[in-house]
Scaffold this active site. Structure first.
Site, PDB file in Angstrom:
ATOM      1  CG  HIS A  33     -20.676 -16.057   1.716  1.00 62.02           C
ATOM      2  ND1 HIS A  33     -20.935 -16.017   0.316  1.00 62.02           N
ATOM      3  CD2 HIS A  33     -21.460 -15.233   1.540  1.00 62.02           C
ATOM      4  CE1 HIS A  33     -21.421 -15.068  -0.580  1.00 62.02           C
ATOM      5  NE2 HIS A  33     -21.542 -14.272   0.415  1.00 62.02           N
ATOM      6  CB  SER A  67     -19.237 -15.255 -11.206  1.00 63.53           C
ATOM      7  OG  SER A  67     -20.364 -15.339  -9.517  1.00 63.53           O
TER       8      SER A  67
HETATM    9  N1  APR Z   1      -8.433 -17.807 -11.286  1.00 61.77           N
HETATM   10  C1  APR Z   1      -9.449 -16.554 -11.592  1.00 61.77           C
HETATM   11  N2  APR Z   1     -10.079 -16.856 -11.622  1.00 61.77           N
HETATM   12  C2  APR Z   1     -11.372 -17.498 -12.355  1.00 61.77           C
HETATM   13  C3  APR Z   1     -10.296 -19.108 -12.422  1.00 61.77           C
HETATM   14  C4  APR Z   1      -9.024 -18.729 -11.975  1.00 61.77           C
HETATM   15  N3  APR Z   1      -7.961 -19.984 -11.674  1.00 61.77           N
HETATM   16  N4  APR Z   1     -10.832 -19.608 -12.918  1.00 61.77           N
HETATM   17  C5  APR Z   1     -12.825 -19.700 -12.739  1.00 61.77           C
HETATM   18  N5  APR Z   1     -12.547 -18.129 -12.170  1.00 61.77           N
HETATM   19  C6  APR Z   1     -13.711 -17.423 -12.024  1.00 61.77           C
HETATM   20  C7  APR Z   1     -15.004 -17.969 -13.343  1.00 61.77           C
HETATM   21  O1  APR Z   1     -14.505 -16.406 -14.682  1.00 61.77           O
HETATM   22  C8  APR Z   1     -15.925 -16.564 -12.058  1.00 61.77           C
HETATM   23  O2  APR Z   1     -15.966 -15.810 -13.289  1.00 61.77           O
HETATM   24  O3  APR Z   1     -14.291 -17.579 -10.547  1.00 61.77           O
HETATM   25  C9  APR Z   1     -15.492 -17.035 -11.206  1.00 61.77           C
HETATM   26  C10 APR Z   1     -16.597 -18.028 -10.126  1.00 61.77           C
HETATM   27  O4  APR Z   1     -17.658 -17.319 -10.056  1.00 61.77           O
HETATM   28  P1  APR Z   1     -18.487 -18.501  -9.577  1.00 61.77           P
HETATM   29  O5  APR Z   1     -18.557 -20.256  -9.435  1.00 61.77           O
HETATM   30  O6  APR Z   1     -19.758 -18.184  -9.616  1.00 61.77           O
HETATM   31  O7  APR Z   1     -18.099 -18.313  -7.781  1.00 61.77           O
HETATM   32  P2  APR Z   1     -18.052 -16.926  -6.853  1.00 61.77           P
HETATM   33  O8  APR Z   1     -18.593 -15.998  -7.494  1.00 61.77           O
HETATM   34  O9  APR Z   1     -16.578 -17.390  -5.789  1.00 61.77           O
HETATM   35  O10 APR Z   1     -19.952 -16.889  -6.159  1.00 61.77           O
HETATM   36  C11 APR Z   1     -20.684 -15.619  -5.220  1.00 61.77           C
HETATM   37  O11 APR Z   1     -22.493 -17.889  -5.054  1.00 61.77           O
HETATM   38  O12 APR Z   1     -22.771 -19.999  -4.323  1.00 61.77           O
HETATM   39  C12 APR Z   1     -23.049 -19.152  -4.207  1.00 61.77           C
HETATM   40  O13 APR Z   1     -22.400 -18.969  -1.896  1.00 61.77           O
HETATM   41  C13 APR Z   1     -21.954 -19.134  -2.939  1.00 61.77           C
HETATM   42  O14 APR Z   1     -20.250 -17.182  -2.261  1.00 61.77           O
HETATM   43  C14 APR Z   1     -20.566 -18.108  -3.015  1.00 61.77           C
HETATM   44  C15 APR Z   1     -20.698 -16.857  -3.833  1.00 61.77           C
END
Ligand code: APR
Length: 240
Positions: free
Chosen positions: A113, A182
């Site tokens: 990204h 997620s």
């Molecule tokens: N350790 C491991 N996992 C964790 C922790 C932690 N300390 N804290 C939170 N999580 C998990 C949450 O349970 C959740 O499933 O990390 C995940 C974060 O999810 P999102 O906020 O949706 O982030 P991500 O999956 O990286 O988003 C994907 O979406 O917004 C767009 O481009 C953006 O790259 C991003 C993409």
């Protein structure tokens, strides 16, 4: 602890999301206190918004740069970087734009990204590194076009060579470790399926279940730093 252990594998892919940076203090997107809970991505993170109001979009990204600049790689990042210094070939495939994997010393990184610390001219597409928290020049000195963050916004296509490199690494891996995503954003969320087809051992690290959990052999339901330390299993070099 019973396996899997990082030392038992030759070709490792770490597939990371915002949860990997949560313990460094970088907000996630959709969890508690998530960025998209506070900011509407249709106003701050898509091309239409940038065309409509580039200054507002830059203000938002300067704010994100400020957040990330105050953070440093947590212990999990160092375990991943050190795993790459060993015999195993390690590739990091990340959805994160914060640059913390490179800061921790990881070398082979596919930034699906893009990167918050890089800009791209919206007209001539020239790219530039930019370590400033606040972006000063907004106009390209070459063609006068707008500089925009070199990030994949909603509605943008991923950069094909990067996606191809990520897919190739996953198709050749024997261990696939997903950390802190997620699994709801595509095409990144397709990638675990390639690991399943490649017959790799698949580990999901996430305190919560995700829509992709069924694709994994092992579920480590806890924070990234602790769960990665488990995968390193007393390996002093990795845990140093
Ligand atoms: N350790 C491991 N996992 C964790 C922790 C932690 N300390 N804290 C939170 N999580 C998990 C949450 O349970 C959740 O499933 O990390 C995940 C974060 O999810 P999102 O906020 O949706 O982030 P991500 O999956 O990286 O988003 C994907 O979406 O917004 C767009 O481009 C953006 O790259 C991003 C993409």
């Amino acid at each position: 602890m019973s396996g899997p252990h990082l030392r038992d594998f030759k070709r490792i892919v770490f597939f990371t999301g915002a949860g990997m940076s949560a313990e460094s203090g970088v907000p996630t997107y959709r969890g508690a206190g998530g960025i998209w809970k506070e900011y509407d991505y249709r106003r701050y993170a898509c091309q239409e918004a940038f065309v409509r109001d580039p200054a507002a979009v830059w203000e938002f990204h300067n704010y994100r740069r400020g957040l990330v600049a105050a953070c440093s790689p947590n212990r999990g990042y160092h375990i991943v970087a050190r795993a790459g210094e060993r015999s195993a070939r390690v590739t990091v495939v990340t959805q994160n734009i914060d640059g913390l994997h490179a800061q921790a010393g990881s070398r082979e990184i596919c930034e699906l990204h893009g990167n918050l610390w890089r800009v791209r001219c919206d007209r001539c597409h020239v790219k530039q590194q930019d370590g400033h928290v606040v972006r000063e020049e907004l106009r390209c000195d070459g063609c006068g076009g707008w500089w925009r963050p070199d990030i994949v916004w909603f509605g943008d296509h991923l950069h094909a060579p990067i996606l191809d490199a990520a897919q190739a690494a996953i198709e050749g891996c024997d261990l696939f470790v997903s950390i802190g995503t997620s699994a709801v954003v595509y095409p990144a969320a397709y990638l675990p399926e390639y690991a399943r087809k490649a017959g790799a051992v698949r580990v999901e690290i996430n305190p919560d279940e995700t829509p992709a959990s069924h694709l994994y052999d092992v579920h480590l339901r806890g924070p990234a730093t602790e769960m990665l330390a488990r995968l390193a299993d007393g390996d002093a070099e990795l845990l140093a």
